[in-house]
Design an enzyme around this catalytic site. Structure first.
Site, PDB file in Angstrom:
ATOM      1  N   GLU A 294       0.806  -1.219   0.000  1.00 38.11           N
ATOM      2  CA  GLU A 294       0.000   0.000   0.000  1.00 38.11           C
ATOM      3  C   GLU A 294       0.840   1.271   0.000  1.00 38.11           C
ATOM      4  O   GLU A 294       0.535   2.234  -0.713  1.00 38.11           O
ATOM      5  CB  GLU A 294      -0.965  -0.002   1.184  1.00 38.11           C
ATOM      6  CG  GLU A 294      -2.176  -0.929   1.028  1.00 38.11           C
ATOM      7  CD  GLU A 294      -1.850  -2.392   1.296  1.00 38.11           C
ATOM      8  OE1 GLU A 294      -2.717  -3.249   1.034  1.00 38.11           O
ATOM      9  OE2 GLU A 294      -0.723  -2.682   1.761  1.00 38.11           O
TER      10      GLU A 294
ATOM     11  N   HIS B 250      -9.585  -5.275  11.061  1.00 36.38           N
ATOM     12  CA  HIS B 250     -10.212  -5.091   9.756  1.00 36.38           C
ATOM     13  C   HIS B 250     -11.577  -4.409   9.863  1.00 36.38           C
ATOM     14  O   HIS B 250     -12.401  -4.541   8.956  1.00 36.38           O
ATOM     15  CB  HIS B 250     -10.396  -6.439   9.051  1.00 36.38           C
ATOM     16  CG  HIS B 250      -9.114  -7.131   8.731  1.00 36.38           C
ATOM     17  ND1 HIS B 250      -8.317  -7.706   9.680  1.00 36.38           N
ATOM     18  CD2 HIS B 250      -8.474  -7.323   7.553  1.00 36.38           C
ATOM     19  CE1 HIS B 250      -7.252  -8.239   9.113  1.00 36.38           C
ATOM     20  NE2 HIS B 250      -7.320  -8.016   7.812  1.00 36.38           N
TER      21      HIS B 250
END
Length: 329
Positions: free
Chosen positions: A61, A130
């Site tokens: 990322e 998450h």
């Protein structure tokens, strides 16, 4: 004219229309090309636009966010998809220290027209790492615009506006709401303005403010409240920064009560900002203290019973409304 589309299809349509309109627009991220996107948002886009404009990236990322920022500074308009905003924490250096500060650090010589997008918030039993909401984190950083919506029409119109914007935009979606259906106007130039809230339901007794998938919770709560003779005005913020205080304040001046429903943690969140601004701008109109309905002030547990206890729900919203109306729950 309008059609019924899912949020997933509306997002895809927005990106595809903007890529046809402007050859400088591109999409990059993990599995966006050959796999058609982790949530199938980019289905078919590789076939139409090719591998130079729909780009599969490594699981890195920080790396591909940095490539996107550099590309934006050099004339392209990247859309960077994060499989979830939880993974984007790895890229916050590029988002917060580079994209957000490009305009000011260059004394206006460079803009950074980039869109970072993906799902934010909980999505069932995905546990602590998450399931976080990032709207307030990112909105706290000057230089970033933050959009958070699940409504199909707004998803299309706001994403198109974000892609055309000269500033970096963080676009927050919901993993569990990609299949939500709604009417979406036709036309390549359908745009929704950034920074303008939407009144989803008019009412007279209490204002309920929310955004993203909590709007569906609020809508269901408003239906139940109506059965008890309580008329709730429901406002969807849609944009977190810039935040449309005027629509909220005008509503509170009419209803005299405010409940803010926010999936994020209560400390220093979006609900806290809305509550502060309302008491600052409409204190004399309030007949009760502002009440916030947030997720529990802890990391999201895995057990389904604890997930239910953790998140805002209709019962909690109804209870908060009755509290500001001094009614017994």
């Amino acid at each position: 004219m309008s059609r019924i589309l899912t949020t997933r299809d509306a997002l895809r349509e927005a990106m595809s229309e903007e890529m046809r309109r402007d050859p400088n627009v591109l999409l990059m991220g993990e599995e966006v090309a050959q796999y058609n996107g982790a949530y199938k948002v980019s289905k078919g886009m590789l076939d139409e636009f090719g591998a130079e404009r729909v780009i599969d990236t490594p699981i890195a990322e920080l790396g591909f966010a940095g490539i996107g920022v550099g590309a934006a500074m050099n004339g392209l308009r990247p859309i960077v998809e994060f499989m979830t905003w939880n993974f984007a924490v790895l890229a916050f250096d590029q988002i917060v220290n580079n994209a957000a500060k490009t305009l000011s650090q260059s004394a206006g010589q460079f803009t950074c027209p980039i869109v970072f997008r993906g799902p934010s918030g909980s999505a069932g039993q995905l546990a602590q790492q998450h399931s976080q909401t990032f709207e307030s984190w990112l909105a706290n950083c000057p230089g970033l615009k933050v959009i958070s919506t699940v409504d199909p029409a707004d998803s299309k119109g706001l994403l198109k506006s974000a892609i055309r914007d000269e500033d970096p935009v963080c676009f927050m979606e919901s993993e569990v709401m990609y299949g939500l259906k709604g009417e979406v106007p036709e036309g390549d130039d359908f745009l929704v303005p950034i920074g303008k809230a939407a009144v989803r339901k008019e009412g007279t007794d209490v204002t309920i403010v929310s955004y993203n998938k909590m709007m569906e919770v609020v809508k269901r709560a408003a239906v139940e409240l109506e059965k008890e003779g309580i008329s709730a005005e429901v406002i969807d913020l849609r944009t977190i920064r810039p935040l449309d205080y005027y629509t909220v304040v005008d509503s509170v001046k009419k209803t005299n009560r405010l409940v803010v429903v926010d999936e994020s943690w209560p400390f220093a969140g979006v609900s806290a900002e809305v509550g502060y601004e309302v008491q600052k701008r409409a204190f004399d109109y309030l007949d009760a203290p502002v009440i916030r309905v947030n997720s529990a002030d802890t990391s999201l547990p895995y057990a389904p019973t604890l997930v239910d206890a953790y998140l805002p729900n209709e019962a909690k919203v109804i209870g908060a409304v009755k509290e500001v109306m001094y009614m017994k729950a």
